[in-house]
Design a protein around this motif. Structure first.
Motif, PDB file in Angstrom:
ATOM      1  N   ALA A 236       0.832  -1.202   0.000  1.00 49.94           N
ATOM      2  CA  ALA A 236       0.000   0.000   0.000  1.00 49.94           C
ATOM      3  C   ALA A 236       0.867   1.253   0.000  1.00 49.94           C
ATOM      4  O   ALA A 236       0.560   2.234  -0.693  1.00 49.94           O
ATOM      5  CB  ALA A 236      -0.933  -0.013   1.212  1.00 49.94           C
ATOM      6  N   LEU A 237       1.953   1.214   0.762  1.00 50.90           N
ATOM      7  CA  LEU A 237       2.870   2.346   0.833  1.00 50.90           C
ATOM      8  C   LEU A 237       3.483   2.633  -0.542  1.00 50.90           C
ATOM      9  O   LEU A 237       3.571   3.787  -0.965  1.00 50.90           O
ATOM     10  CB  LEU A 237       3.967   2.032   1.853  1.00 50.90           C
ATOM     11  N   LEU A 238       3.873   1.572  -1.241  1.00 55.30           N
ATOM     12  CA  LEU A 238       4.457   1.778  -2.571  1.00 55.30           C
ATOM     13  C   LEU A 238       3.404   2.289  -3.547  1.00 55.30           C
ATOM     14  O   LEU A 238       3.702   3.133  -4.395  1.00 55.30           O
ATOM     15  CB  LEU A 238       5.100   0.492  -3.098  1.00 55.30           C
ATOM     16  N   ASP A 239       2.178   1.813  -3.429  1.00 52.93           N
ATOM     17  CA  ASP A 239       1.104   2.326  -4.298  1.00 52.93           C
ATOM     18  C   ASP A 239       0.917   3.829  -4.095  1.00 52.93           C
ATOM     19  O   ASP A 239       0.780   4.586  -5.057  1.00 52.93           O
ATOM     20  CB  ASP A 239      -0.215   1.596  -4.016  1.00 52.93           C
ATOM     21  N   THR A 240       0.924   4.261  -2.845  1.00 52.12           N
ATOM     22  CA  THR A 240       0.780   5.681  -2.530  1.00 52.12           C
ATOM     23  C   THR A 240       1.967   6.470  -3.076  1.00 52.12           C
ATOM     24  O   THR A 240       1.794   7.544  -3.673  1.00 52.12           O
ATOM     25  CB  THR A 240       0.654   5.878  -1.003  1.00 52.12           C
ATOM     26  N   TYR A 241       3.175   5.918  -2.881  1.00 47.62           N
ATOM     27  CA  TYR A 241       4.372   6.579  -3.405  1.00 47.62           C
ATOM     28  C   TYR A 241       4.304   6.672  -4.929  1.00 47.62           C
ATOM     29  O   TYR A 241       4.624   7.718  -5.514  1.00 47.62           O
ATOM     30  CB  TYR A 241       5.630   5.833  -2.949  1.00 47.62           C
ATOM     31  N   ALA A 242       3.872   5.602  -5.576  1.00 42.95           N
ATOM     32  CA  ALA A 242       3.767   5.597  -7.045  1.00 42.95           C
ATOM     33  C   ALA A 242       2.809   6.683  -7.513  1.00 42.95           C
ATOM     34  O   ALA A 242       3.091   7.383  -8.500  1.00 42.95           O
ATOM     35  CB  ALA A 242       3.304   4.224  -7.531  1.00 42.95           C
ATOM     36  N   GLN A 243       1.700   6.842  -6.808  1.00 41.56           N
ATOM     37  CA  GLN A 243       0.738   7.882  -7.166  1.00 41.56           C
ATOM     38  C   GLN A 243       1.390   9.258  -7.087  1.00 41.56           C
ATOM     39  O   GLN A 243       1.193  10.093  -7.967  1.00 41.56           O
ATOM     40  CB  GLN A 243      -0.481   7.806  -6.232  1.00 41.56           C
ATOM     41  N   ARG A 244       2.215   9.464  -6.059  1.00 40.73           N
ATOM     42  CA  ARG A 244       2.915  10.744  -5.908  1.00 40.73           C
ATOM     43  C   ARG A 244       3.915  10.948  -7.060  1.00 40.73           C
ATOM     44  O   ARG A 244       4.080  12.062  -7.556  1.00 40.73           O
ATOM     45  CB  ARG A 244       3.649  10.815  -4.569  1.00 40.73           C
TER      46      ARG A 244
END
Length: 180
Positions: free
Chosen positions: A163-171
């Protein structure tokens, strides 16, 4: 009591070359074997383990050593529980190490986010690290014959990393004006 069957491998190989002896030990640990003492290890009885131990028996002979494979059962429920506890302890040690790596992953994402370092190169690097974590947890799970206590926590931590990487990817995508 439903009797659990195990494979007991006893082996003796020459101390030199050490690399071959160490490789044998690593292969056994990689199968999830627990060591009762030097040169004596135990695995749950499965067709795969029988096949792989027979191959290791041949390797020990090629090294100038010897190996014996026995099928065994515990004397009573208390002995069986001792063995199962050893397997669980080994897996929990692996899960603890995995959870530590999840901590490292989370710190890395936090560091990059704090620095507003939203690049594709960083995203790709972190994606590779996440794939390593996913593969590692899968390997640990395959050796978790009796349900280690930390299995659920490790799975939860991996989901958190995903989930953290998904959020980072969105950024990263937003920083590069991708999803607009």
């Amino acid at each position: 009591m439903d009797t659990m069957k195990w494979l007991l491998l006893t082996y003796k190989v020459p101390p030199e070359p050490a690399a071959k002896r160490i490789a044998l030990w690593r292969r056994l640990k990689g199968m999830g074997a627990i060591y009762l003492q030097n040169g004596v290890c135990l695995l749950p009885k499965t067709d795969d383990h029988v096949r792989r131990l027979k191959m290791l028996e041949n390797e020990a002979a090629e090294m100038g050593g010897e190996a014996v494979i026995l099928e065994t059962v515990a004397l009573d429920r208390a002995q069986e529980e001792k063995v199962i506890a050893r397997f669980k302890a080994d897996r929990d040690e692996a899960y603890r190490e995995f959870i530590d790596k999840c901590d490292d992953f989370e710190k890395e994402i936090a560091k990059e986010t704090e620095a507003e370092h939203f690049t594709y190169a960083e995203l790709e690097e972190n994606d590779v690290d996440l794939k390593k974590l996913q593969g590692w947890l899968e390997k640990i799970g395959k050796l978790d014959f009796y349900g280690g206590a930390l299995a659920e926590e490790a799975a939860r931590r991996l989901k958190g990393c995903e989930a953290l990487l998904d959020t980072y990817a969105q950024r990263v995508f937003e920083a590069h004006d991708e999803n607009r």
